[in-house]
Design an enzyme around this catalytic site. Structure first.
Site, PDB file in Angstrom:
ATOM      1  N   HIS A  85     -34.350  20.972  36.542  1.00  0.00           N
ATOM      2  CA  HIS A  85     -34.686  22.304  37.040  1.00  0.00           C
ATOM      3  C   HIS A  85     -34.083  22.485  38.431  1.00  0.00           C
ATOM      4  O   HIS A  85     -33.863  21.504  39.158  1.00  0.00           O
ATOM      5  CB  HIS A  85     -36.206  22.471  37.119  1.00  0.00           C
ATOM      6  N   GLU A  87     -35.253  23.412  41.282  1.00  0.00           N
ATOM      7  CA  GLU A  87     -36.004  22.840  42.418  1.00  0.00           C
ATOM      8  C   GLU A  87     -35.820  21.325  42.475  1.00  0.00           C
ATOM      9  O   GLU A  87     -35.638  20.738  43.555  1.00  0.00           O
ATOM     10  CB  GLU A  87     -37.510  23.128  42.276  1.00  0.00           C
ATOM     11  N   CYS A 120     -42.640  25.353  38.009  1.00  0.00           N
ATOM     12  CA  CYS A 120     -43.377  24.999  36.789  1.00  0.00           C
ATOM     13  C   CYS A 120     -44.248  23.774  37.083  1.00  0.00           C
ATOM     14  O   CYS A 120     -44.250  23.246  38.197  1.00  0.00           O
ATOM     15  CB  CYS A 120     -42.392  24.697  35.670  1.00  0.00           C
ATOM     16  N   CYS A 123     -42.100  20.760  38.388  1.00  0.00           N
ATOM     17  CA  CYS A 123     -41.597  20.924  39.755  1.00  0.00           C
ATOM     18  C   CYS A 123     -42.734  20.897  40.765  1.00  0.00           C
ATOM     19  O   CYS A 123     -42.561  20.420  41.892  1.00  0.00           O
ATOM     20  CB  CYS A 123     -40.792  22.213  39.870  1.00  0.00           C
TER      21      CYS A 123
HETATM   22 ZN   LIG Z   1     -39.528  23.469  37.074  1.00  0.00          ZN
END
Ligand SMILES: [Zn+2]
Length: 198
Positions: A85, A87, A120, A123
């Site tokens: 992801h 991040e 999410c 993260c």
């Molecule tokens: Zn994420």
């Protein structure tokens, strides 16, 4: 039962080449949360445009000099990793650049993670361990879920949880622009991967 021998040596995440070229044209400093958010939203847009990943961008900034330490874009599909992801990519890169697993280590400047979409559940965990002291979010998790992405099991009071760990949270910076990138990705037929749907 035999398990194939797979060497992850070292697992290598590579930023798309366009990022270097794009950042070379950008200012040295990003003095406001809006300016930092504009950059990461543009990274999300370019990630779609160049076909290098999902509609998410992020960056780790140091707040004393207001410089970008490391950018991140979503690389889930290209890297074949559900963990890539934006991040996580930005935090992994930043930690390599500063030479520590802890962006909040003694003697370091305050580091801020700016993300085009609320983190999410994965993260959120990564942020807790990273040493960043601020996070700034554009779109809401509900905006990502509205187009089919899954935010995962997150505590409803995740902002309070982070703040209790000394990580300040700022929401809804350029939310409309950040959400429109998500919508644009789906409207253009971008793949929406989602752990619950497989
Ligand atoms: Zn994420």
């Amino acid at each position: 039962m035999s398990i194939p021998s797979i060497r992850i040596q070292p697992y290598c995440l590579e930023l798309p080449v366009w990022i270097t070229d794009y950042l070379a044209q950008q200012p040295e400093t990003y003095p406001t949360p809006d300016a930092r958010m504009d950059l990461v939203i543009t990274l999300a847009q370019l990630n779609i445009q160049y076909g290098t990943g999902g509609p998410f961008g992020a960056g780790v900034f140091r707040l004393d000099t207001q410089e970008l330490v490391a950018p991140g874009v979503n690389l889930v599909l290209s890297s074949k990793s559900s963990m890539a992801h934006a991040e996580i990519v930005a935090m992994l890169m930043a930690q390599q650049i500063v030479g520590s697993h802890n962006l909040g280590a003694i003697g370091f400047p305050t580091h801020e993670l700016v993300t085009s979409c609320e983190p999410c559940s994965m993260c959120l965990g990564g942020i807790s361990w990273s040493g960043v002291r601020h996070i700034v979010c554009g779109a809401r998790g509900s905006d990502a879920e509205a187009v089919g992405f899954d935010e995962g099991p997150k505590p409803a009071n995740w902002i309070v949880e982070l703040e209790q760990r000394g990580i300040a949270v700022t929401m809804d910076i350029r939310r409309t622009s950040a959400s429109s990138v998500l919508q644009q990705y789906v409207q253009n037929g971008g793949e929406v991967y989602n752990g619950r749907k497989g």
